[in-house]
Design an enzyme around this catalytic site. Structure first.
Site, PDB file in Angstrom:
ATOM      1  N   GLN A  10       1.176  16.434  -5.388  1.00 41.24           N
ATOM      2  CA  GLN A  10       0.656  16.092  -3.906  1.00 41.24           C
ATOM      3  C   GLN A  10      -1.342  15.395  -4.673  1.00 41.24           C
ATOM      4  OE1 GLN A  10      -0.748  17.523  -0.731  1.00 41.24           O
ATOM      5  NE2 GLN A  10      -2.470  16.859  -0.342  1.00 41.24           N
ATOM      6  N   CYS A  68       8.698  16.656  -2.872  1.00 45.35           N
ATOM      7  CA  CYS A  68       7.848  17.251  -3.452  1.00 45.35           C
ATOM      8  C   CYS A  68       9.300  17.575  -5.351  1.00 45.35           C
ATOM      9  CB  CYS A  68       8.532  18.520  -3.290  1.00 45.35           C
ATOM     10  SG  CYS A  68       8.302  20.393  -4.722  1.00 45.35           S
ATOM     11  N   GLU A  69       8.803  16.826  -6.509  1.00 47.16           N
ATOM     12  CA  GLU A  69       9.286  16.985  -7.396  1.00 47.16           C
ATOM     13  C   GLU A  69       9.817  17.797  -7.882  1.00 47.16           C
ATOM     14  OE1 GLU A  69       6.460  16.627 -11.165  1.00 47.16           O
ATOM     15  OE2 GLU A  69       6.556  14.356  -9.847  1.00 47.16           O
ATOM     16  N   HIS A  70       9.541  19.315  -7.907  1.00 43.29           N
ATOM     17  CA  HIS A  70       9.422  20.459  -8.615  1.00 43.29           C
ATOM     18  C   HIS A  70      11.102  21.342  -7.453  1.00 43.29           C
ATOM     19  CE1 HIS A  70       5.303  21.276  -8.819  1.00 43.29           C
ATOM     20  NE2 HIS A  70       6.382  20.700 -10.362  1.00 43.29           N
ATOM     21  N   HIS A  71      10.984  21.281  -5.685  1.00 38.75           N
ATOM     22  CA  HIS A  71      11.964  21.121  -5.146  1.00 38.75           C
ATOM     23  C   HIS A  71      13.073  20.535  -4.238  1.00 38.75           C
ATOM     24  CE1 HIS A  71       9.314  24.986  -5.540  1.00 38.75           C
ATOM     25  NE2 HIS A  71      10.764  25.438  -6.055  1.00 38.75           N
ATOM     26  N   CYS A 122       8.595  22.540   0.679  1.00 38.01           N
ATOM     27  CA  CYS A 122       9.041  23.555  -0.662  1.00 38.01           C
ATOM     28  C   CYS A 122       8.401  25.043  -0.254  1.00 38.01           C
ATOM     29  CB  CYS A 122       8.284  23.212  -2.105  1.00 38.01           C
ATOM     30  SG  CYS A 122       6.680  22.406  -2.106  1.00 38.01           S
ATOM     31  N   HIS A 143       4.172  20.789   2.771  1.00 37.25           N
ATOM     32  CA  HIS A 143       4.938  20.539   1.614  1.00 37.25           C
ATOM     33  C   HIS A 143       6.125  21.900   2.400  1.00 37.25           C
ATOM     34  CE1 HIS A 143       1.925  18.697  -1.839  1.00 37.25           C
ATOM     35  NE2 HIS A 143       1.604  19.283  -0.317  1.00 37.25           N
TER      36      HIS A 143
END
Length: 198
Positions: free
Chosen positions: A127, A86-89, A157, A155
């Protein structure tokens, strides 16, 4: 090309030092025996997890086969396991991709479809973007009559932090060409990949 050159201006040593900084920030002592080699291991793992930045997934699709005896029906590869992040976490995304296309006058080796999935998955992702990238890569390179991609993934995250919801998966799809325009084609593809199997 060296690993450092591929990664821009950040050296391996700087990356390892960043891992040591995170260990200290988390409350650890990076000089204790169990953590001495952790920075090297983490940087090596990142080289594997994010190897997709060093490849052009479209290259996998450039070698095709025209001797298919006129075959022009759907080609489907189901249950392509993948790991992404995940590019956020920066947390893992673990799932399966299902890929289908209707060829015009050529087909591609099925392992190449799996390599396209991995090429995009081994990058920081969301995704929805991953699903679209796979579909558009196949469509742009093979020029088939249609492409369908469905991804079902968990996910971390969401399961290991935040709301802590386990057993939840996210399903995304991208349909192009006849997969979008013809409900029968879409239905056949979804039946083949067994989205309703659970």
């Amino acid at each position: 090309m060296s690993d450092d050159a591929k990664k821009g201006s950040v050296t391996r040593e700087q990356a390892e030092e960043a891992v040591r900084t995170l260990l200290v920030w988390a409350g650890e002592d990076p000089s204790r025996e169990g953590l001495l080699d952790t920075p090297k291991r983490v940087v090596k793992a990142y080289g594997d997890w994010f190897a997709g930045y060093a490849v052009d997934p479209a290259e996998y699709l450039r070698r095709t086969f025209e001797e298919v005896a006129g075959y022009d029906e759907m080609v489907v590869l189901r249950d392509i396991e993948f790991e992404s992040h995940c590019e956020h976490h920066m947390a893992p995304i673990i799932g399966r991709a299902h890929v289908g296309y209707i060829p015009t006058d050529r087909v591609v080796g099925i392992s190449k479809l799996a390599r396209v999935v991995d090429g995009f998955a081994r990058r920081f992702q969301v995704q929805e973007k991953l699903t679209a990238q796979i579909a558009h890569c196949i469509d742009d390179t093979l020029r088939p009559r249609g492409v369908g991609v469905v991804i079902d993934a968990s996910h971390e995250c969401m399961t290991t932090r935040g709301v802590h919801k386990r057993g939840v998966s996210m399903v995304t799809s991208q349909m192009l060409g006849s997969f979008r325009e013809d409900p029968r084609t879409r239905s056949e593809f979804l039946r083949f990949v067994g989205v309703d199997r659970r």
